[in-house]
Design a protein around this motif. Structure first.
Motif, PDB file in Angstrom:
ATOM      1  N   PHE A   1      37.672  47.242  45.175  1.00 57.50           N
ATOM      2  CA  PHE A   1      36.731  46.642  44.232  1.00 57.50           C
ATOM      3  C   PHE A   1      37.028  47.074  42.801  1.00 57.50           C
ATOM      4  CE2 PHE A   1      32.874  46.863  41.672  1.00 57.50           C
ATOM      5  CZ  PHE A   1      32.428  45.558  41.757  1.00 57.50           C
ATOM      6  N   VAL A   2      37.191  48.363  42.585  1.00 61.84           N
ATOM      7  CA  VAL A   2      37.448  48.869  41.229  1.00 61.84           C
ATOM      8  C   VAL A   2      38.742  48.272  40.675  1.00 61.84           C
ATOM      9  CG1 VAL A   2      37.975  50.946  39.876  1.00 61.84           C
ATOM     10  CG2 VAL A   2      36.110  50.984  41.542  1.00 61.84           C
ATOM     11  N   THR A   3      39.775  48.216  41.503  1.00 64.80           N
ATOM     12  CA  THR A   3      41.053  47.662  41.063  1.00 64.80           C
ATOM     13  C   THR A   3      40.932  46.175  40.734  1.00 64.80           C
ATOM     14  OG1 THR A   3      42.228  49.299  42.399  1.00 64.80           O
ATOM     15  CG2 THR A   3      43.486  47.380  41.671  1.00 64.80           C
ATOM     16  N   ALA A   4      40.218  45.421  41.569  1.00 66.39           N
ATOM     17  CA  ALA A   4      40.053  43.985  41.328  1.00 66.39           C
ATOM     18  C   ALA A   4      39.283  43.725  40.030  1.00 66.39           C
ATOM     19  CB  ALA A   4      39.330  43.329  42.507  1.00 66.39           C
ATOM     20  N   VAL A   5      38.219  44.460  39.796  1.00 65.29           N
ATOM     21  CA  VAL A   5      37.449  44.292  38.559  1.00 65.29           C
ATOM     22  C   VAL A   5      38.300  44.674  37.353  1.00 65.29           C
ATOM     23  CG1 VAL A   5      35.472  45.173  37.237  1.00 65.29           C
ATOM     24  CG2 VAL A   5      35.183  44.536  39.641  1.00 65.29           C
ATOM     25  N   ALA A   6      39.025  45.780  37.463  1.00 61.89           N
ATOM     26  CA  ALA A   6      39.883  46.226  36.354  1.00 61.89           C
ATOM     27  C   ALA A   6      40.967  45.198  36.049  1.00 61.89           C
ATOM     28  CB  ALA A   6      40.505  47.579  36.686  1.00 61.89           C
ATOM     29  N   LEU A   7      41.601  44.680  37.073  1.00 57.56           N
ATOM     30  CA  LEU A   7      42.679  43.701  36.886  1.00 57.56           C
ATOM     31  C   LEU A   7      42.155  42.403  36.277  1.00 57.56           C
ATOM     32  CD1 LEU A   7      45.670  43.048  37.295  1.00 57.56           C
ATOM     33  CD2 LEU A   7      45.089  42.269  39.602  1.00 57.56           C
ATOM     34  N   ALA A   8      41.076  41.876  36.834  1.00 58.86           N
ATOM     35  CA  ALA A   8      40.516  40.620  36.326  1.00 58.86           C
ATOM     36  C   ALA A   8      40.049  40.767  34.878  1.00 58.86           C
ATOM     37  CB  ALA A   8      39.353  40.166  37.214  1.00 58.86           C
ATOM     38  N   THR A   9      39.386  41.848  34.564  1.00 60.14           N
ATOM     39  CA  THR A   9      38.893  42.061  33.204  1.00 60.14           C
ATOM     40  C   THR A   9      40.037  42.249  32.224  1.00 60.14           C
ATOM     41  OG1 THR A   9      36.902  43.081  34.124  1.00 60.14           O
ATOM     42  CG2 THR A   9      37.344  43.457  31.785  1.00 60.14           C
ATOM     43  N   ALA A  10      41.040  43.029  32.611  1.00 63.65           N
ATOM     44  CA  ALA A  10      42.183  43.276  31.722  1.00 63.65           C
ATOM     45  C   ALA A  10      42.969  41.998  31.451  1.00 63.65           C
ATOM     46  CB  ALA A  10      43.088  44.344  32.325  1.00 63.65           C
ATOM     47  N   LEU A  11      43.155  41.176  32.466  1.00 63.39           N
ATOM     48  CA  LEU A  11      43.848  39.897  32.261  1.00 63.39           C
ATOM     49  C   LEU A  11      43.044  38.978  31.357  1.00 63.39           C
ATOM     50  CD1 LEU A  11      45.258  39.247  35.842  1.00 63.39           C
ATOM     51  CD2 LEU A  11      46.587  39.724  33.758  1.00 63.39           C
TER      52      LEU A  11
ATOM     53  N   PHE B   1      42.674  47.814  31.539  1.00 61.67           N
ATOM     54  CA  PHE B   1      42.935  48.093  32.952  1.00 61.67           C
ATOM     55  C   PHE B   1      42.851  49.597  33.217  1.00 61.67           C
ATOM     56  CE2 PHE B   1      45.934  48.802  36.536  1.00 61.67           C
ATOM     57  CZ  PHE B   1      45.292  48.042  37.504  1.00 61.67           C
ATOM     58  N   GLY B   2      43.509  50.370  32.365  1.00 64.49           N
ATOM     59  CA  GLY B   2      43.495  51.824  32.536  1.00 64.49           C
ATOM     60  C   GLY B   2      42.106  52.413  32.405  1.00 64.49           C
ATOM     61  N   GLY B   3      41.330  51.948  31.429  1.00 64.03           N
ATOM     62  CA  GLY B   3      39.983  52.479  31.233  1.00 64.03           C
ATOM     63  C   GLY B   3      39.051  52.165  32.385  1.00 64.03           C
ATOM     64  N   LEU B   4      39.094  50.916  32.855  1.00 64.87           N
ATOM     65  CA  LEU B   4      38.249  50.538  33.992  1.00 64.87           C
ATOM     66  C   LEU B   4      38.681  51.243  35.277  1.00 64.87           C
ATOM     67  CD1 LEU B   4      37.812  46.767  33.211  1.00 64.87           C
ATOM     68  CD2 LEU B   4      35.936  48.362  33.626  1.00 64.87           C
ATOM     69  N   LEU B   5      39.979  51.309  35.499  1.00 66.00           N
ATOM     70  CA  LEU B   5      40.493  51.980  36.688  1.00 66.00           C
ATOM     71  C   LEU B   5      40.137  53.460  36.661  1.00 66.00           C
ATOM     72  CD1 LEU B   5      42.178  50.654  38.962  1.00 66.00           C
ATOM     73  CD2 LEU B   5      44.174  51.682  37.925  1.00 66.00           C
ATOM     74  N   LEU B   6      40.364  54.083  35.533  1.00 63.31           N
ATOM     75  CA  LEU B   6      40.094  55.507  35.404  1.00 63.31           C
ATOM     76  C   LEU B   6      38.606  55.806  35.555  1.00 63.31           C
ATOM     77  CD1 LEU B   6      41.832  57.869  33.076  1.00 63.31           C
ATOM     78  CD2 LEU B   6      39.360  57.861  33.075  1.00 63.31           C
ATOM     79  N   GLY B   7      37.766  55.049  34.854  1.00 67.47           N
ATOM     80  CA  GLY B   7      36.329  55.271  34.971  1.00 67.47           C
ATOM     81  C   GLY B   7      35.832  55.060  36.390  1.00 67.47           C
ATOM     82  N   GLY B   8      36.281  53.964  37.014  1.00 72.37           N
ATOM     83  CA  GLY B   8      35.852  53.673  38.382  1.00 72.37           C
ATOM     84  C   GLY B   8      36.374  54.682  39.395  1.00 72.37           C
TER      85      GLY B   8
END
Length: 181
Positions: free
Chosen positions: A60-70, A102-109
């Protein structure tokens, strides 16, 4: 407090990747995303999700990070540059916003998941961070979730590390910095 402290610790490498203000912005962004997995607490009022369920997974965290970063890299980058950077003579290198978001969302999550794995069984069901790959709870039960001393101590360590990193940062050439046109 503990989730923010853990995100601070996980964001420490930002000082080696970006310079000065960008490092500080990344740390702030990572802090703002530290509660991403707890969006289940909001979603459960409209969807049948449980706390420490699907939103507390690496997938979930990876999918949200990827979609938001793109979305930011391809949908908002030119607008952001136009609003904040162009008039000052700056440009953002290709893929820098993607890496930042992507890094910020992934790291935070991920820091949130890690903190829950260290403490969750005290007040909630243990997390299954590797679901659907492994359908088993994973926890260490090392930290008491509601310990003010532990959370405040961890926060003090995180803040101290960032204060030292900011002091030591000499704005050397970092790979993802803003560049003058």
């Amino acid at each position: 407090m503990g989730h923010f402290a853990m995100a601070l610790l996980w964001a420490t490498p930002a000082w080696a990747v970006w310079e000065g203000r960008v490092s500080l912005a990344f740390v702030g962004f990572a802090l703002s995303t530290a509660m991403l997995p707890d969006m289940d607490l909001v979603l459960r009022s409209v969807l049948p999700v449980q706390h420490h369920g699907v939103t507390h997974t690496v997938v979930f965290v990876t999918a949200v990070a990827l979609a938001t970063a793109l979305l930011v890299e391809f949908g908002l980058k030119s607008r952001l540059e136009q609003l904040w950077l162009t008039e000052r003579g700056y440009t953002v290198p290709r893929w820098a916003l993607f890496a930042f978001v992507f890094g910020g969302l992934l790291l935070g999550g991920f820091s949130h998941l890690f903190a829950d794995m260290l403490s969750a069984p005290d007040v909630a069901a243990p997390v299954e961070p590797f679901w659907p790959l492994f359908d088993k709870p994973w926890s260490v039960d090392l930290i008491w979730y509601n310990s003010s001393w532990w959370n405040a101590g961890l926060l003090a360590v995180g803040l101290s590390i960032h204060a030292l990193a900011a002091y030591a940062d000499r704005s050397a050439a970092h790979p993802w910095t803003l560049r003058r046109r």
